[in-house]
Design an enzyme around this catalytic site. Structure first.
Site, short mmCIF file in Angstrom:
data_model
loop_
_atom_site.label_atom_id
_atom_site.label_comp_id
_atom_site.label_asym_id
_atom_site.label_seq_id
_atom_site.Cartn_x
_atom_site.Cartn_y
_atom_site.Cartn_z
N SER A 1 0.84 -1.15 -0.06
CA SER A 1 0.06 -0.08 0.10
C SER A 1 0.69 1.30 -0.07
CB SER A 1 -0.69 0.22 1.12
OG SER A 1 -2.17 -0.64 0.86
N LYS B 1 2.76 6.64 4.80
CA LYS B 1 1.90 5.62 4.34
C LYS B 1 2.36 4.26 4.75
CE LYS B 1 -1.55 3.91 2.52
NZ LYS B 1 -1.56 2.69 3.38
N GLY C 1 2.15 -0.15 4.77
CA GLY C 1 1.96 -1.07 3.68
C GLY C 1 2.16 -2.52 4.31
#
Length: 283
Positions: free
Chosen positions: A81, A221, A223
């Site tokens: 991600s 972010k 992931g």
């Protein structure tokens, strides 16, 4: 829903939740500037939490690296991600979505996380790491334009695979990126040195804000490859946190990469990152 399933779902929420990673490949190391400054022992945070992995932090102003397990920081992994950062840039710039506040209608298919099962804006989708939302965007961009953008940005190994893989190449396809390449990409984003409009880059950077205080702003972010997907995980799952912290006139870029052997390990991505930044007096 029984307690064990509920606990697992809560631990996964917003985590990146993606698909099986494959064999790790050694790539050419990125030169690291030498420094006489004593390195903090970032490895102790991995040991304290019982986690295998690596972290790289780059101090932009001093051109200084702080690392644990630098060999792993030059190995390739599925971006999972964390690719949503680039996917957002491409989708906005190409017109695949009108704006970060435009709504995509949920298709009614029940997916793993209840928070995904509704209409979403991009700003909402990136926060909860809604896979279906970004798969729609990738299909709208299409394989030809997606490959052109990934190549132009020089993202990782630049391999998005066959056209049929357009909505999963960052999940279980051929795309790979190293922790140090993640930092190179973020450095270009932070200084608006990517081939996107200033408006597009400003929008995505704003969506990446995780924490903002009078002293600093943290963007990033997560992931997680191997949590869900068509290829059930038979190989080690890998977790990411990539981002950067702006404090005063300086910026610190970070890429944390860990092995996930149990759902609760996912928490270590942010925990190790925060402890390491605290070692540098930044949080």
């Amino acid at each position: 829903m029984n307690k064990s399933i509920s606990w697992i779902l809560l631990s996964l929420l917003g985590s990146g939740l993606l698909l099986p990673t494959v064999a790790i490949k050694q790539v050419t190391a990125v030169p690291i500037p030498s420094t006489r400054t004593q390195q903090p022992d970032l490895g102790r945070h991995f040991k304290a939490l019982g986690i295998e992995g690596s972290i790289a932090i780059y101090d932009l102003q001093r051109e200084r690296w702080y690392q644990h397990n630098p060999q792993r920081n030059n190995q390739e992994f599925l971006p999972a991600s964390t690719f949503k950062i680039l996917n957002s840039l491409i989708a906005l710039e190409s017109g695949a979505i009108a704006s970060e506040s435009a709504v995509l209608t949920w298709d009614g298919i029940q997916r793993e996380l209840p928070a995904w099962n509704r209409d979403l804006t991009m700003r909402e989708a990136i926060k909860i790491s809604a896979v279906w939302f970004y798969q729609v965007l990738a299909r709208r961009v299409g394989p030809t334009k997606m490959q052109q953008w990934v190549t132009k940005v020089e993202y990782g190994n630049q391999k998005i695979g066959k056209p049929a893989e357009i909505d999963r190449f960052w999940l279980e396809g051929d795309l790979r990126i190293t922790p140090q390449q993640q930092i190179q990409f973020l450095r270009r984003l932070q200084k608006n040195d990517l081939p996107f409009s200033p408006k597009t880059m400003a929008t995505v950077k704003d969506m990446m804000v995780l924490e903002k205080t009078p002293k600093y702003t943290l963007r990033g972010k997560t992931g997680w490859s191997g949590a869900f997907g068509t290829k059930k995980s038979t190989q080690p799952q890998v977790g990411w946190f990539v981002g950067y912290l702006e404090q005063g006139q300086n910026t610190y870029f970070v890429a944390t990469n860990i092995d996930i052997k149990a759902p609760n390990d996912a928490k270590a991505r942010l925990e190790i990152t925060r402890r390491s930044l605290k070692d540098l007096g930044l949080l």
